[in-house]
Structure formats: structure tokens, C-alpha cells
Design an enzyme around this catalytic site. Structure first.
Site, short mmCIF file in Angstrom:
data_model
loop_
_atom_site.label_atom_id
_atom_site.label_comp_id
_atom_site.label_asym_id
_atom_site.label_seq_id
_atom_site.Cartn_x
_atom_site.Cartn_y
_atom_site.Cartn_z
N SER A 7 3.53 -2.31 10.20
CA SER A 7 4.98 -2.44 10.42
C SER A 7 5.50 -3.83 10.06
O SER A 7 6.45 -4.32 10.69
CB SER A 7 5.35 -2.06 11.86
OG SER A 7 5.01 -0.70 12.11
N GLY B 119 2.77 2.18 10.74
CA GLY B 119 3.77 3.24 10.61
C GLY B 119 4.50 3.57 11.90
O GLY B 119 5.20 4.56 11.99
N GLY C 145 2.97 -1.12 4.17
CA GLY C 145 3.10 0.30 3.88
C GLY C 145 4.55 0.66 3.61
O GLY C 145 5.07 0.48 2.51
N GLY C 146 5.23 1.16 4.62
CA GLY C 146 6.59 1.67 4.49
C GLY C 146 7.55 0.74 3.74
O GLY C 146 8.27 1.17 2.84
N ASN D 298 0.88 -1.16 0.00
CA ASN D 298 0.00 0.00 0.00
C ASN D 298 0.92 1.21 0.00
O ASN D 298 1.52 1.54 1.02
CB ASN D 298 -0.90 -0.02 1.24
CG ASN D 298 -1.73 1.25 1.35
OD1 ASN D 298 -1.76 2.08 0.44
ND2 ASN D 298 -2.42 1.41 2.48
N TRP D 299 1.05 1.80 -1.17
CA TRP D 299 2.02 2.91 -1.30
C TRP D 299 1.54 4.18 -0.60
O TRP D 299 2.31 5.11 -0.41
CB TRP D 299 2.26 3.20 -2.80
CG TRP D 299 3.03 2.14 -3.52
CD1 TRP D 299 3.38 0.90 -3.05
CD2 TRP D 299 3.56 2.22 -4.86
NE1 TRP D 299 4.08 0.21 -4.02
CE2 TRP D 299 4.21 1.00 -5.13
CE3 TRP D 299 3.53 3.21 -5.85
CZ2 TRP D 299 4.84 0.75 -6.35
CZ3 TRP D 299 4.15 2.95 -7.05
CH2 TRP D 299 4.81 1.74 -7.30
N LYS D 300 0.26 4.26 -0.28
CA LYS D 300 -0.32 5.45 0.37
C LYS D 300 -0.05 6.69 -0.49
O LYS D 300 -0.06 6.59 -1.71
CB LYS D 300 0.21 5.58 1.80
CG LYS D 300 0.02 4.27 2.60
CD LYS D 300 0.21 4.42 4.07
CE LYS D 300 -0.04 3.07 4.76
NZ LYS D 300 0.04 3.14 6.20
N GLU E 246 -5.40 -4.74 10.35
CA GLU E 246 -4.34 -3.76 10.59
C GLU E 246 -4.60 -3.02 11.90
O GLU E 246 -5.37 -2.05 11.93
CB GLU E 246 -4.31 -2.73 9.46
CG GLU E 246 -4.03 -3.33 8.10
CD GLU E 246 -3.39 -2.31 7.15
OE1 GLU E 246 -2.35 -2.65 6.58
OE2 GLU E 246 -3.92 -1.20 7.02
N GLU F 285 -6.66 4.93 7.79
CA GLU F 285 -6.36 6.33 7.47
C GLU F 285 -7.55 6.98 6.78
O GLU F 285 -7.84 8.17 6.98
CB GLU F 285 -5.09 6.40 6.60
CG GLU F 285 -3.85 6.10 7.45
CD GLU F 285 -2.70 5.44 6.70
OE1 GLU F 285 -2.69 5.47 5.46
OE2 GLU F 285 -1.82 4.88 7.38
N HIS G 265 -9.41 1.48 4.84
CA HIS G 265 -8.14 1.65 5.55
C HIS G 265 -8.36 2.61 6.73
O HIS G 265 -9.13 3.57 6.61
CB HIS G 265 -7.07 2.19 4.61
CG HIS G 265 -5.70 2.08 5.20
ND1 HIS G 265 -5.23 2.97 6.13
CD2 HIS G 265 -4.72 1.15 5.04
CE1 HIS G 265 -4.02 2.59 6.51
NE2 HIS G 265 -3.67 1.49 5.86
P1 13P Z 1 3.18 0.27 7.60
O1 13P Z 1 3.66 -1.02 6.98
O2 13P Z 1 3.94 1.47 7.14
O3 13P Z 1 3.05 0.16 9.08
O4 13P Z 1 1.68 0.48 7.04
C1 13P Z 1 0.77 -0.54 7.13
C2 13P Z 1 -0.45 -0.16 6.39
O5 13P Z 1 -1.18 0.72 6.79
C3 13P Z 1 -0.72 -0.85 5.13
O6 13P Z 1 -1.99 -0.56 4.66
#
Ligand code: 13P
Length: 249
Positions: free
Chosen positions: A212, A172, A233-234, A9-11, A166, A96, A94
Site C-alpha cells: 500500500s 492491497g 502494486g496498485g 509490480n503490475w501483478k 512486504e 502471492e 512474492h
Molecule cells: P500494493 O501496493 O497493491 O499493496 O501491492 C504491494 C505489492 O504486493 C507489491 O509487490
């Protein structure tokens, strides 16, 4: 046997030109026939990334969709637009989007129904806050999120849905859930699907862990019986993503 699904998930990262560079960097690293590999990318990156991954094992996903077919919804993107651009998967719910953009469980239900009607493969996110975990209501909360999201979804449709667990406190933050914590909730999600539908649907649906996940902890998380993949994510923006995709090597 459920095939593992590792999705990035590149966000809100990577401009279109940066996206092309990232696809090139990852290209030799993400070959694993045992795993479905997905890049969920910002809307503006969809067309270039779809073109860049042609002929590879990588599938492209969107990070969001709107539940109406078309019309006066400034700034929104429909399922037909995503499909026409070559998108296969779509993330919805998500934390977010729930938090910053006030998406409700009912919105997520409408998005899920629309995605399924149109033939997109949904990745439905759920997860608790740290406060909810400390109050001991994690499983009740997640059961509620799942029950509302899946209202009106048939068992046949549900089998093709991916659920991403999640925990918000792990996103994050570098604070990964332990594999036992993650397994406990993923198992409860599978049981919930079993209660709503039946054993066959519970056995078929794929459940990811996200929060994470990285090259160091992926092996242990992905070894758990109810964890069928990761939503990353990251670490999806780095060569580490290749290590996660090849966790079983
Ligand atoms: P991180 O891997 O950066 O914690 O993000 C997880 C996430 O929200 C994937 O959708």
C-alpha cells in the site's frame, strides 16, 4: 550511497495493449535520474513493454522465473527466455506466489541462485502475516526467510540483490506499515545480511518496502535510513506511480 529503486509490480493486470497505453501514460511522469525505475510486468507483456520503453530510463522486470534451464516444465519461463526478451530484473518469493502457488523458501533459494548465475537482477520478497506480527515473531520469521533464500549466494552476488520487505497484511489492503514499523524490519534485514556476510555487503544491498505504498505516504517511507525504494502494486498502474518516482522533488 545506495541509489533508490522504485519498482512497479503490475501483478495480473494489463493486457498487452493495455500495457502499451500504461507505458505511454507514465512516460512523461517517471523521469528521475536519482532513482532506478522498474516495471515488473506479466510475462505476456514483457516483449511489448521492452520495446515501448526503449530509449527511456525505465528498466523491465519479470514477476517470476523457474529455476531449471529448460525442458518439460509446462507453463514455466526460464532465465534465458527472460534475458533474451530484454528483461533485467526479476521478482521472486512474492507472498502471492508463496500463498497461492505454494512456493517454498527452498524454491526461492533455487530461483535466486539461477537468476544470479544468469545475470538477472533479483528482487527477493519477504514478509510476515498479521498473525505472525501479533505473535511477535516478525523478525525471526523474516530472518529465516532471508537466511534460506541466500544459501549459497556469495557476498559479491548478494550486493546486487534487492530485497523487498512486504508485510502481507499491508498488501492491497490500504493498510500501510508506519514508516517506523517498516524501518524496524528493513533494519533487521540489513543486520541479517551483515551477519550472513559482512558490513560492506549489508551497506551495499538495497531494501525496498512494499504494501500500500502510494503518492501520499511514499515520502515518509522513503526517508527512512534503511528503506532504499518501494515495490508498488496498485499505485504502479496509475499516474501516482510518477509521484512516487519523484518523491524527492
Ligand atoms: P500494493 O501496493 O497493491 O499493496 O501491492 C504491494 C505489492 O504486493 C507489491 O509487490
Amino acid at each position: 550511497m545506495r541509489k533508490k529503486i522504485i519498482a512497479g509490480n503490475w501483478k495480473m493486470n494489463e493486457t498487452p495493449s493495455e500495457a502499451l497505453k500504461l507505458v505511454e501514460t507514465l512516460k512523461p511522469l517517471v523521469n528521475n535520474p536519482d532513482v532506478d525505475v522498474v516495471y515488473c510486468v506479466p510475462a505476456i507483456d514483457i516483449v511489448p513493454v521492452v520495446n515501448a520503453v526503449k530509449g527511456t530510463n525505465v528498466h523491465v522486470g519479470a514477476e517470476n522465473l523457474y529455476f531449471e534451464d529448460k525442458g518439460a516444465y509446462t507453463g514455466e519461463i526460464s532465465a534465458d527466455m527472460l534475458l533474451d526478451a530484454g528483461v533485467e530484473y526479476v521478482i521472486m518469493g512474492h507472498s502471492e506466489r508463496r500463498g497461492y502457488f505454494h512456493e517454498t523458501d527452498e524454491d526461492i533459494n533455487r530461483k535466486l541462485l539461477k537468476a544470479l548465475e544468469k545475470g538477472l537482477k533479483p528482487i527477493v520478497c519477504c514478509g510476515e502475516s498479521l498473525e505472525q506480527r501479533e505473535e511477535g515473531i516478525t523478525e525471526d520469521w523474516i530472518r529465516m526467510q532471508i537466511k534460506i533464500a541466500f544459501k549459497g549466494v556469495t557476498a559479491e552476488q548478494a550486493k546486487g540483490v534487492v530485497i523487498a520487505y512486504e508485510p502481507i497484511w499491508a498488501i492491497g489492503t490500504g493498510k500501510t506499515a508506519t514508516s517506523e514499523q517498516a524501518e524496524e524490519v528493513c533494519k533487521a534485514i540489513r543486520e541479517t545480511i551483515g551477519e550472513i556476510y559482512d558490513e560492506a555487503t549489508a551497506a551495499a544491498i538495497r531494501i525496498q518496502y512494499g504494501g500500500s505504498m502510494n503518492a501520499g505516504n511514499c515520502k515518509e517511507l522513503l526517508a527512512m535510513p534503511d528503506i532504499d525504494g518501494g515495490l508498488i502494486g496498485g499505485a504502479s498502474l496509475k499516474p501516482d506511480f510518477g509521484t512516487i518516482v519523484n518523491y524527492n522533488k
